[in-house]
Design a protein around this motif. Structure first.
Motif, PDB file in Angstrom:
ATOM      1  N   VAL A   1     -11.920 -16.230  31.180  1.00  0.00           N
ATOM      2  CA  VAL A   1     -11.926 -14.772  31.210  1.00  0.00           C
ATOM      3  C   VAL A   1     -10.569 -14.281  31.698  1.00  0.00           C
ATOM      4  CG1 VAL A   1     -13.066 -12.728  32.154  1.00  0.00           C
ATOM      5  CG2 VAL A   1     -14.379 -14.815  31.817  1.00  0.00           C
TER       6      VAL A   1
ATOM      7  N   ILE B   1     -21.134 -12.702  31.231  1.00  0.00           N
ATOM      8  CA  ILE B   1     -20.282 -13.184  30.135  1.00  0.00           C
ATOM      9  C   ILE B   1     -21.179 -13.601  28.963  1.00  0.00           C
ATOM     10  CG2 ILE B   1     -18.493 -14.844  29.478  1.00  0.00           C
ATOM     11  CD1 ILE B   1     -17.711 -12.982  31.834  1.00  0.00           C
TER      12      ILE B   1
ATOM     13  N   PHE C   1     -18.785 -17.073  24.468  1.00  0.00           N
ATOM     14  CA  PHE C   1     -17.531 -17.473  25.094  1.00  0.00           C
ATOM     15  C   PHE C   1     -17.634 -18.807  25.836  1.00  0.00           C
ATOM     16  CE2 PHE C   1     -17.017 -12.893  24.587  1.00  0.00           C
ATOM     17  CZ  PHE C   1     -15.808 -12.861  23.927  1.00  0.00           C
TER      18      PHE C   1
ATOM     19  N   GLU D   1     -11.752 -19.658  22.933  1.00  0.00           N
ATOM     20  CA  GLU D   1     -11.605 -18.208  22.905  1.00  0.00           C
ATOM     21  C   GLU D   1     -11.766 -17.664  24.325  1.00  0.00           C
ATOM     22  OE1 GLU D   1     -13.558 -14.343  20.619  1.00  0.00           O
ATOM     23  OE2 GLU D   1     -14.453 -16.313  20.358  1.00  0.00           O
ATOM     24  N   TRP D   2     -10.826 -16.858  24.753  1.00  0.00           N
ATOM     25  CA  TRP D   2     -10.894 -16.214  26.070  1.00  0.00           C
ATOM     26  C   TRP D   2     -11.635 -14.897  25.927  1.00  0.00           C
ATOM     27  CZ3 TRP D   2      -8.293 -17.470  30.814  1.00  0.00           C
ATOM     28  CH2 TRP D   2      -7.622 -18.695  30.782  1.00  0.00           C
ATOM     29  N   MET D   3     -12.501 -14.590  26.881  1.00  0.00           N
ATOM     30  CA  MET D   3     -13.095 -13.265  26.921  1.00  0.00           C
ATOM     31  C   MET D   3     -12.060 -12.351  27.563  1.00  0.00           C
ATOM     32  SD  MET D   3     -16.544 -11.825  28.578  1.00  0.00           S
ATOM     33  CE  MET D   3     -16.800 -10.067  28.663  1.00  0.00           C
ATOM     34  N   ASP D   4     -11.593 -11.369  26.822  1.00  0.00           N
ATOM     35  CA  ASP D   4     -10.568 -10.451  27.306  1.00  0.00           C
ATOM     36  C   ASP D   4     -11.245  -9.142  27.704  1.00  0.00           C
ATOM     37  OD1 ASP D   4      -8.374  -8.885  27.849  1.00  0.00           O
ATOM     38  OD2 ASP D   4      -7.310  -9.409  26.005  1.00  0.00           O
TER      39      ASP D   4
END
Length: 139
Positions: A25, A105, A109, A117-120
């Motif tokens: 994240v 989250i 993710f 994949e990053w949670m932005d």
């Protein structure tokens, strides 16, 4: 001897089904239009089974630009339940404890060791009141 062998095979089967899972994240925190530094941010896997404590995956503070990146893993048999906590004092005066924002989250993710994949979270304005926001003195 056969009992010992059966137990060993069972244990190997169970341990191979416990897999590495994690989340990554990132985001930026602001307050009053300026970067908010030193907010404590914790990433957890929430465990619902009694006797199984929540797993701290990663913990950091936002930097001088208000930015943060957390990435952590744990080993679990079932899918993890990742949650991000942000503790801060934006527009809080001298009130005791800190504001606590809870962000669940999404499962999409979850990664298996290396983030694909990053949670932005983008830019979060800490002046807002977020759903599930409360206060915490112990973190």
């Amino acid at each position: 001897m056969n009992y010992a062998l059966m137990i060993l095979i069972t244990m190997i089967g169970i341990s191979s089904s416990i897999r590495i899972q994690g989340v990554a994240v990132k985001g930026k925190l602001i307050c009053g239009g300026k970067p908010w530094r030193n907010a404590k941010i914790k990433l957890y896997d929430i465990d619902t089974n009694p006797g199984d404590p929540d797993d701290l995956l990663d913990e950091k503070f936002s930097d001088k630009d208000g930015e943060f990146q957390l990435d952590g893993t744990t080993r679990e048999l079932t899918p993890i339940d990742p949650v991000l906590y942000i503790y801060h004092d934006c527009n809080d005066g001298i009130r005791p404890c800190q504001k606590k924002i809870t962000i669940v989250i999404p499962k999409k993710f979850i990664h298996t060791g290396t983030p694909s994949e990053w949670m932005d979270l983008g830019v979060m304005n800490l002046e807002l009141i977020y759903p599930d926001q409360d206060r915490s003195c112990y973190h």
